[in-house]
Design a protein around this motif. Structure first.
Motif, PDB file in Angstrom:
ATOM      1  N   GLN A   1       6.846   5.382  10.983  1.00 14.62           N
ATOM      2  CA  GLN A   1       6.366   4.228  11.733  1.00 14.62           C
ATOM      3  C   GLN A   1       4.841   4.182  11.717  1.00 14.62           C
ATOM      4  OE1 GLN A   1       8.463   1.767  13.523  1.00 14.62           O
ATOM      5  NE2 GLN A   1       6.473   0.805  13.119  1.00 14.62           N
ATOM      6  N   GLU A   2       4.221   5.352  11.843  1.00 11.53           N
ATOM      7  CA  GLU A   2       2.757   5.448  11.800  1.00 11.53           C
ATOM      8  C   GLU A   2       2.218   4.898  10.477  1.00 11.53           C
ATOM      9  OE1 GLU A   2      -0.379   9.085  11.096  1.00 11.53           O
ATOM     10  OE2 GLU A   2       1.337   9.495  12.417  1.00 11.53           O
ATOM     11  N   LEU A   3       2.883   5.252   9.371  1.00 12.00           N
ATOM     12  CA  LEU A   3       2.447   4.764   8.055  1.00 12.00           C
ATOM     13  C   LEU A   3       2.683   3.260   7.911  1.00 12.00           C
ATOM     14  CD1 LEU A   3       3.744   7.685   5.785  1.00 12.00           C
ATOM     15  CD2 LEU A   3       1.354   7.130   6.293  1.00 12.00           C
ATOM     16  N   VAL A   4       3.844   2.801   8.364  1.00 15.28           N
ATOM     17  CA  VAL A   4       4.170   1.370   8.276  1.00 15.28           C
ATOM     18  C   VAL A   4       3.171   0.550   9.088  1.00 15.28           C
ATOM     19  CG1 VAL A   4       5.881  -0.379   8.922  1.00 15.28           C
ATOM     20  CG2 VAL A   4       6.617   1.715   7.757  1.00 15.28           C
ATOM     21  N   ASP A   5       2.788   1.057  10.258  1.00 14.50           N
ATOM     22  CA  ASP A   5       1.821   0.356  11.109  1.00 14.50           C
ATOM     23  C   ASP A   5       0.453   0.231  10.435  1.00 14.50           C
ATOM     24  OD1 ASP A   5       3.738   0.075  13.037  1.00 14.50           O
ATOM     25  OD2 ASP A   5       3.020   1.714  14.306  1.00 14.50           O
ATOM     26  N   LYS A   6       0.190   1.093   9.457  1.00 13.56           N
ATOM     27  CA  LYS A   6      -1.076   1.030   8.713  1.00 13.56           C
ATOM     28  C   LYS A   6      -0.961   0.165   7.465  1.00 13.56           C
ATOM     29  CE  LYS A   6      -2.807   5.526  10.271  1.00 13.56           C
ATOM     30  NZ  LYS A   6      -3.166   6.913   9.889  1.00 13.56           N
ATOM     31  N   GLY A   7       0.209  -0.446   7.295  1.00 11.15           N
ATOM     32  CA  GLY A   7       0.392  -1.353   6.164  1.00 11.15           C
ATOM     33  C   GLY A   7       1.044  -0.726   4.945  1.00 11.15           C
ATOM     34  N   VAL A   8       1.582   0.470   5.094  1.00 14.26           N
ATOM     35  CA  VAL A   8       2.206   1.168   3.972  1.00 14.26           C
ATOM     36  C   VAL A   8       3.584   0.567   3.668  1.00 14.26           C
ATOM     37  CG1 VAL A   8       3.221   3.376   3.245  1.00 14.26           C
ATOM     38  CG2 VAL A   8       0.956   3.336   4.315  1.00 14.26           C
ATOM     39  N   SER A   9       3.841   0.318   2.382  1.00 13.07           N
ATOM     40  CA  SER A   9       5.144  -0.221   1.973  1.00 13.07           C
ATOM     41  C   SER A   9       5.840   0.687   0.961  1.00 13.07           C
ATOM     42  CB  SER A   9       4.967  -1.615   1.356  1.00 13.07           C
ATOM     43  OG  SER A   9       4.067  -1.558   0.259  1.00 13.07           O
ATOM     44  N   GLU A  10       5.141   1.738   0.523  1.00 17.59           N
ATOM     45  CA  GLU A  10       5.724   2.712  -0.402  1.00 17.59           C
ATOM     46  C   GLU A  10       5.291   4.108   0.031  1.00 17.59           C
ATOM     47  OE1 GLU A  10       6.012   3.638  -5.218  1.00 17.59           O
ATOM     48  OE2 GLU A  10       4.865   1.918  -4.485  1.00 17.59           O
TER      49      GLU A  10
ATOM     50  N   MET B   1       0.834  -1.198   0.000  1.00 16.58           N
ATOM     51  CA  MET B   1       0.000   0.000   0.000  1.00 16.58           C
ATOM     52  C   MET B   1       0.870   1.249   0.000  1.00 16.58           C
ATOM     53  SD  MET B   1      -3.174   1.008   2.531  1.00 16.58           S
ATOM     54  CE  MET B   1      -2.222   1.206   4.035  1.00 16.58           C
ATOM     55  N   LYS B   2       0.359   2.281  -0.650  1.00 19.69           N
ATOM     56  CA  LYS B   2       1.082   3.547  -0.709  1.00 19.69           C
ATOM     57  C   LYS B   2       0.637   4.487   0.401  1.00 19.69           C
ATOM     58  CE  LYS B   2       1.987   3.470  -5.686  1.00 19.69           C
ATOM     59  NZ  LYS B   2       1.831   4.190  -6.970  1.00 19.69           N
ATOM     60  N   GLY B   3       1.562   5.367   0.817  1.00 15.07           N
ATOM     61  CA  GLY B   3       1.254   6.354   1.848  1.00 15.07           C
ATOM     62  C   GLY B   3       1.983   7.649   1.575  1.00 15.07           C
ATOM     63  N   ILE B   4       1.507   8.724   2.183  1.00 12.78           N
ATOM     64  CA  ILE B   4       2.071  10.055   1.962  1.00 12.78           C
ATOM     65  C   ILE B   4       2.639  10.597   3.259  1.00 12.78           C
ATOM     66  CG2 ILE B   4       1.612  12.366   1.045  1.00 12.78           C
ATOM     67  CD1 ILE B   4       0.954   9.992  -0.877  1.00 12.78           C
ATOM     68  N   LEU B   5       3.830  11.184   3.182  1.00 12.88           N
ATOM     69  CA  LEU B   5       4.428  11.831   4.351  1.00 12.88           C
ATOM     70  C   LEU B   5       4.705  13.292   4.031  1.00 12.88           C
ATOM     71  CD1 LEU B   5       5.465  11.765   7.197  1.00 12.88           C
ATOM     72  CD2 LEU B   5       7.644  10.860   6.369  1.00 12.88           C
ATOM     73  N   LEU B   6       3.859  14.180   4.541  1.00 19.80           N
ATOM     74  CA  LEU B   6       4.075  15.617   4.415  1.00 19.80           C
ATOM     75  C   LEU B   6       5.102  16.032   5.454  1.00 19.80           C
ATOM     76  CD1 LEU B   6       0.318  16.767   4.330  1.00 19.80           C
ATOM     77  CD2 LEU B   6       1.780  16.267   2.355  1.00 19.80           C
ATOM     78  N   VAL B   7       6.082  16.849   5.063  1.00 20.25           N
ATOM     79  CA  VAL B   7       7.104  17.285   6.026  1.00 20.25           C
ATOM     80  C   VAL B   7       7.276  18.798   5.957  1.00 20.25           C
ATOM     81  CG1 VAL B   7       9.429  16.933   6.920  1.00 20.25           C
ATOM     82  CG2 VAL B   7       8.318  15.097   5.643  1.00 20.25           C
ATOM     83  N   ASN B   8       7.144  19.434   7.117  1.00 19.75           N
ATOM     84  CA  ASN B   8       7.384  20.868   7.224  1.00 19.75           C
ATOM     85  C   ASN B   8       8.589  21.104   8.130  1.00 19.75           C
ATOM     86  OD1 ASN B   8       6.940  23.649   6.849  1.00 19.75           O
ATOM     87  ND2 ASN B   8       4.721  23.424   7.032  1.00 19.75           N
ATOM     88  N   LEU B   9       8.869  22.353   8.432  1.00 17.38           N
ATOM     89  CA  LEU B   9      10.085  22.707   9.170  1.00 17.38           C
ATOM     90  C   LEU B   9      10.076  22.215  10.611  1.00 17.38           C
ATOM     91  CD1 LEU B   9      12.762  24.423   9.188  1.00 17.38           C
ATOM     92  CD2 LEU B   9      11.373  26.259  10.129  1.00 17.38           C
ATOM     93  N   GLY B  10       9.068  22.636  11.388  1.00 15.22           N
ATOM     94  CA  GLY B  10       9.011  22.270  12.791  1.00 15.22           C
ATOM     95  C   GLY B  10       8.831  23.463  13.693  1.00 15.22           C
ATOM     96  N   SER B  11       8.745  23.192  14.986  1.00 16.84           N
ATOM     97  CA  SER B  11       8.464  24.240  15.954  1.00 16.84           C
ATOM     98  C   SER B  11       8.849  23.753  17.344  1.00 16.84           C
ATOM     99  CB  SER B  11       6.973  24.586  15.917  1.00 16.84           C
ATOM    100  OG  SER B  11       6.619  25.465  16.957  1.00 16.84           O
TER     101      SER B  11
END
Length: 337
Positions: free
Chosen positions: A107-116, A1-11
């Protein structure tokens, strides 16, 4: 399954000096932010900056902090939630610095079954201190902790016609009904050496009046070119008159030469030259943050008024604007399919 990781700067976790100090320590010790030898970075950051700057930075954060938390974090979460409603695959959010780490979100995405995973740095332009540091860290984490996961990434989208259209529409919407004499495009500053370091031709970038407008392979990784190109494309889309707009760079640190002209000095100059009604937009950021809400909207306005300016209009970042959400969702759905 595919997943998306949005990344911003931080705070920082809070606007208190101890949390700001922790955040600044992580941010400024990044070798792609302050790109000097480790001993010099330790001396500068741990010996000087972290002993002097956290209290002042905490005071600045307190000025812009929302009830729900850091504006950048709150806005990024809103964006994530809206995109999730338009795409069928899991969408996670991480920050390059701070407690919302890339590892936790992977890890959150992998735990949901994401492999890409599609890594989506929330920066229109490429820069060492933004996009590159996210890509490098994400690849290191993937190799060490998630070797079974395939990692893809979104390239800089500064010149994509649909992005320029969305940005232009946002600017137009926020200036509707307002009289302004000058529109300033203010971009986050970087040291000049960052530009030259990422010149893949090793000879094109001279940071003069011509290299950024002369076609070259170097432009793929040239932050300065990409910023100036956003200004040019938006001005063309909005049919702005010559001399009614310009570009500048904000947030310099230290004594080395940074990209010019500097935003604070440009605001001062424009006011002294008789500009009374000024608008300013910050297209290096997609989410409002300390640099836009305090440095521009507060400090910039104060400078403008001190030199005789009257109306100072700050145009919000794209944030969770519906058109922007639709745009990112379309790009993501195209990748999924």
């Amino acid at each position: 399954m595919k997943g998306i990781l949005l990344v911003n700067l931080g705070s920082p976790d809070s606007p208190e000096p101890k949390d700001v100090k922790k955040y600044l320590g992580e941010f400024l010790m990044d070798e792609r932010v302050i790109d000097v030898p480790l001993w010099a970075r330790n001396l500068l950051v741990k010996g000087i900056i972290l002993n002097t700057r956290p209290k002042a930075s905490a005071a600045a954060y307190k000025k812009i902090w929302w009830e729900e938390g850091s504006p950048l974090i709150v806005i990024s979460k809103r964006l994530q939630e809206k995109i999730q409603k338009q795409v069928e695959t899991p969408v996670a959010l991480a920050m390059r610095y701070g407690s919302m780490t890339i590892k936790k979100s992977m890890q959150e995405l992998v735990d949901k079954g994401v492999s890409e995973i599609l890594l989506f740095p929330l920066y229109p332009q490429f820069a060492m201190a933004t996009t590159e540091t996210i890509l490098v860290l994400a690849e290191e984490i993937q190799k060490q902790y998630f070797p079974q996961v395939k990692l893809d990434s979104v390239k800089a989208f500064y010149n994509k016609p649909d992005y320029i259209k969305v940005l232009s529409n946002s600017i137009k919407k926020h200036l509707e009904g307002k009289d302004y004499d000058h529109l300033l495009f203010s971009y986050h500053g970087v040291p000049e050496r960052h530009i030259k370091k990422r010149d893949i031709t090793k000879s094109h970038c001279k940071i003069d009046g011509s290299c950024c407008i002369t076609p070259s392979k170097a432009h793929e990784f040239c932050y300065r070119h990409q910023c100036l190109e956003v200004t040019r494309l938006v001005a063309k889309h909005l049919q702005l008159e010559d001399n009614s707009y310009s570009s500048s760079f904000q947030s310099r640190l230290g004594f080395d030469p940074w990209l010019q002209p500097y935003t604070d000095r440009t605001i001062e100059r424009l006011g002294k030259e008789g500009i009374k009604n000024m608008a300013i937009v910050t297209p290096a950021f997609v989410s409002d943050c300390l640099e836009t809400l305090e440095e521009i909207a507060m400090e910039g306005q104060e400078i403008f008024h001190e030199v005789g300016g009257k109306d100072f209009t700050t145009i919000p970042c794209l944030n969770d604007d519906e058109e922007f959400v639709d745009l990112l969702s379309n790009w993501i759905n195209n990748w999924i399919n």
